[in-house]
Design an enzyme around this catalytic site. Sequence first.
Site, PDB file in Angstrom:
ATOM      1  CB  CYS A   1       4.881  -0.825  -2.923  1.00 36.69           C
ATOM      2  SG  CYS A   1       4.297  -2.459  -2.419  1.00 36.69           S
TER       3      CYS A   1
ATOM      4  CG  ASP B   1       0.610   4.068  -2.631  1.00 40.55           C
ATOM      5  OD1 ASP B   1       1.595   3.473  -2.186  1.00 40.55           O
ATOM      6  OD2 ASP B   1       0.259   3.988  -3.823  1.00 40.55           O
TER       7      ASP B   1
HETATM    8  P1  HMG Z   1      -0.549 -14.585   4.877  1.00 44.85           P
HETATM    9  O1  HMG Z   1       0.554 -14.638   5.872  1.00 44.85           O
HETATM   10  O2  HMG Z   1      -0.490 -15.511   3.705  1.00 44.85           O
HETATM   11  O3  HMG Z   1      -1.958 -14.723   5.610  1.00 44.85           O
HETATM   12  O4  HMG Z   1      -0.612 -13.095   4.342  1.00 44.85           O
HETATM   13  P2  HMG Z   1      -2.811 -16.017   5.933  1.00 44.85           P
HETATM   14  O5  HMG Z   1      -4.075 -15.944   5.154  1.00 44.85           O
HETATM   15  O6  HMG Z   1      -1.971 -17.258   5.784  1.00 44.85           O
HETATM   16  O7  HMG Z   1      -3.154 -15.818   7.484  1.00 44.85           O
HETATM   17  C1  HMG Z   1      -2.115 -15.891   8.477  1.00 44.85           C
HETATM   18  C2  HMG Z   1      -2.563 -15.192   9.758  1.00 44.85           C
HETATM   19  O8  HMG Z   1      -2.701 -13.794   9.477  1.00 44.85           O
HETATM   20  C3  HMG Z   1      -3.911 -15.665  10.298  1.00 44.85           C
HETATM   21  O9  HMG Z   1      -3.824 -15.538  11.713  1.00 44.85           O
HETATM   22  C4  HMG Z   1      -4.858 -14.621   9.788  1.00 44.85           C
HETATM   23  O10 HMG Z   1      -6.024 -14.458  10.594  1.00 44.85           O
HETATM   24  C5  HMG Z   1      -4.009 -13.377   9.847  1.00 44.85           C
HETATM   25  P3  HMG Z   1      -3.635 -16.849  12.637  1.00 44.85           P
HETATM   26  O11 HMG Z   1      -4.814 -17.742  12.288  1.00 44.85           O
HETATM   27  O12 HMG Z   1      -2.322 -17.416  12.205  1.00 44.85           O
HETATM   28  O13 HMG Z   1      -3.644 -16.262  14.019  1.00 44.85           O
HETATM   29  N1  HMG Z   1      -4.467 -12.415   8.845  1.00 44.85           N
HETATM   30  C6  HMG Z   1      -4.824 -11.142   9.097  1.00 44.85           C
HETATM   31  N2  HMG Z   1      -4.854 -10.405  10.223  1.00 44.85           N
HETATM   32  C7  HMG Z   1      -5.300  -9.127  10.102  1.00 44.85           C
HETATM   33  N3  HMG Z   1      -5.726  -8.577   8.953  1.00 44.85           N
HETATM   34  C8  HMG Z   1      -5.697  -9.286   7.802  1.00 44.85           C
HETATM   35  C9  HMG Z   1      -5.224 -10.623   7.862  1.00 44.85           C
HETATM   36  N4  HMG Z   1      -5.078 -11.567   6.914  1.00 44.85           N
HETATM   37  C10 HMG Z   1      -4.618 -12.647   7.528  1.00 44.85           C
HETATM   38  N5  HMG Z   1      -6.130  -8.743   6.666  1.00 44.85           N
HETATM   39  C11 HMG Z   1      -1.804 -11.266   3.359  1.00 44.85           C
HETATM   40  C12 HMG Z   1      -1.499 -12.744   3.296  1.00 44.85           C
HETATM   41  C13 HMG Z   1      -2.544 -10.906   2.089  1.00 44.85           C
HETATM   42  C14 HMG Z   1      -2.679 -10.997   4.559  1.00 44.85           C
HETATM   43  C15 HMG Z   1      -0.468 -10.476   3.477  1.00 44.85           C
HETATM   44  O14 HMG Z   1       0.340 -10.855   2.412  1.00 44.85           O
HETATM   45  C16 HMG Z   1      -0.659  -8.989   3.446  1.00 44.85           C
HETATM   46  O15 HMG Z   1      -1.198  -8.418   4.404  1.00 44.85           O
HETATM   47  N6  HMG Z   1      -0.209  -8.312   2.371  1.00 44.85           N
HETATM   48  C17 HMG Z   1      -0.403  -6.868   2.217  1.00 44.85           C
HETATM   49  C18 HMG Z   1       0.781  -6.214   1.553  1.00 44.85           C
HETATM   50  C19 HMG Z   1       0.497  -4.758   1.348  1.00 44.85           C
HETATM   51  O16 HMG Z   1      -0.308  -4.153   2.036  1.00 44.85           O
HETATM   52  N7  HMG Z   1       1.198  -4.139   0.355  1.00 44.85           N
HETATM   53  C20 HMG Z   1       1.007  -2.743   0.046  1.00 44.85           C
HETATM   54  C21 HMG Z   1      -0.287  -2.442  -0.621  1.00 44.85           C
HETATM   55  S1  HMG Z   1      -0.276  -2.793  -2.370  1.00 44.85           S
HETATM   56  C22 HMG Z   1       0.347  -1.335  -3.089  1.00 44.85           C
HETATM   57  O17 HMG Z   1       0.829  -0.479  -2.408  1.00 44.85           O
HETATM   58  C23 HMG Z   1       0.208  -1.151  -4.582  1.00 44.85           C
HETATM   59  C24 HMG Z   1      -0.868  -0.121  -4.954  1.00 44.85           C
HETATM   60  O18 HMG Z   1      -0.564   1.154  -4.410  1.00 44.85           O
HETATM   61  C25 HMG Z   1      -0.967  -0.004  -6.481  1.00 44.85           C
HETATM   62  C26 HMG Z   1       0.386   0.199  -7.180  1.00 44.85           C
HETATM   63  O19 HMG Z   1       1.121   1.150  -6.821  1.00 44.85           O
HETATM   64  O20 HMG Z   1       0.675  -0.588  -8.070  1.00 44.85           O
HETATM   65  C27 HMG Z   1      -2.250  -0.532  -4.433  1.00 44.85           C
HETATM   66 MG    MG Z   2       0.821   2.589  -5.266  1.00 45.18          MG
END
Ligand code: HMG
Ligand code: MG
Length: 320
Positions: free
Chosen positions: A254, A29
């Site tokens: 975030c 985080d």
């Molecule tokens: P998307 O663009 O909708 O993905 O993203 P998709 O499913 O349409 O796939 C598109 C392409 O991305 C495909 O490749 C997939 O293979 C690839 P292509 O076929 O076009 O060559 N792909 C990936 N590659 C590597 N690793 C992966 C992956 N997934 C798809 N995992 C997605 C959807 C969920 C992946 C994107 O929105 C994302 O990565 N989001 C993450 C955001 C994030 O990390 N935010 C911070 C964490 S949350 C937080 O901090 C809150 C927390 O601390 C609690 C709080 O404080 O409240 C936990």
């Molecule tokens: Mg957090």
Amino acid sequence: MAVVDGLPTTVRDPELPERVEIYEVGPRDGLQNESVVVPVAVKAEFLDRLADAGLRTIEATSFVHPRWVPQLADAADLLAVLDRRDGLDHPVLVPNERGLDRAIEAGCDHVAVFASATETFAERNLNRGLDGQFAMFEPVVRRAVDAGMRVRAYVSMVFGDPWEGSVDPAQAAAVGARLMEMGCSQLSLGDTIGVATPAHVGAVLDACAARGVGVGQVAVHFHDTYGQALANTLAALRRGVTTVDASAGGLGGCPYAGSATGNLATEDLVWMLDGLGIDHGVDLTRLVATSAWMAGQLGRPSPSRVVTALAQPADPSPAP
Ligand code: HMG
Ligand code: MG
């Protein structure tokens, strides 16, 4: 770096738990939100130092899309060099099956899915709506549980959302309960933008209990935007919660919620737990030294009050 010998006087409160598990989120985080990409070797040393300070559960990184969070694009490289000594637990975030595949390939046995309590943040953080996020997580949780992995569930924006405003506790609890019904073993309640206050924490815990998720399955995850994280943690402890997320040095935020600032600092939590006589297993002096070292690596002082009080961080802008 000079650390002075500072410890609070211990006065035990019999209403509070005897032990708290600290779930350290700094390497994930914290570092996901840095404007610079921290080198893998520095991340690995950070994780090692946190373990040396006594932390046992240290969220290491995220297997998310590297374009969405470039700061953690090196997840596999980090796990390849990480010292995975016995007794250490290194959970990782996985949003989807692609992320789970990458985590399994890297040898992980503990993953976390991360949902949103609100439609807008689900779209911004996951490129899915509320229903779409469940469809994405369901096969992840099923496959991970079938493979004998532990699965944590986060819910973000539990207490408020910068786009939708106040969030109904029942709505947040419903999202959390659905993830637990899928097979997750722990529910972390995320105050992503730090707007919670103590009685609000109680209302959310009540709403979770009403959906069958008791305090024994709940962790709290407070960001400290408005300086309420420690008060909210104490409120949760009074209600029986015994797992608290925190971030060394108060790193965090975030990238998809601009108003999110750092998490509750692990040092601030440890100081309070020491004062309350609650066991946690962390050596505060070593932890402060680690966060002061990390502040030097990042080139800015730690926002933690306890780090500021106990350490002289490396000068962020040394004279040429
Ligand atoms: P998307 O663009 O909708 O993905 O993203 P998709 O499913 O349409 O796939 C598109 C392409 O991305 C495909 O490749 C997939 O293979 C690839 P292509 O076929 O076009 O060559 N792909 C990936 N590659 C590597 N690793 C992966 C992956 N997934 C798809 N995992 C997605 C959807 C969920 C992946 C994107 O929105 C994302 O990565 N989001 C993450 C955001 C994030 O990390 N935010 C911070 C964490 S949350 C937080 O901090 C809150 C927390 O601390 C609690 C709080 O404080 O409240 C936990
Ligand atoms: Mg957090």
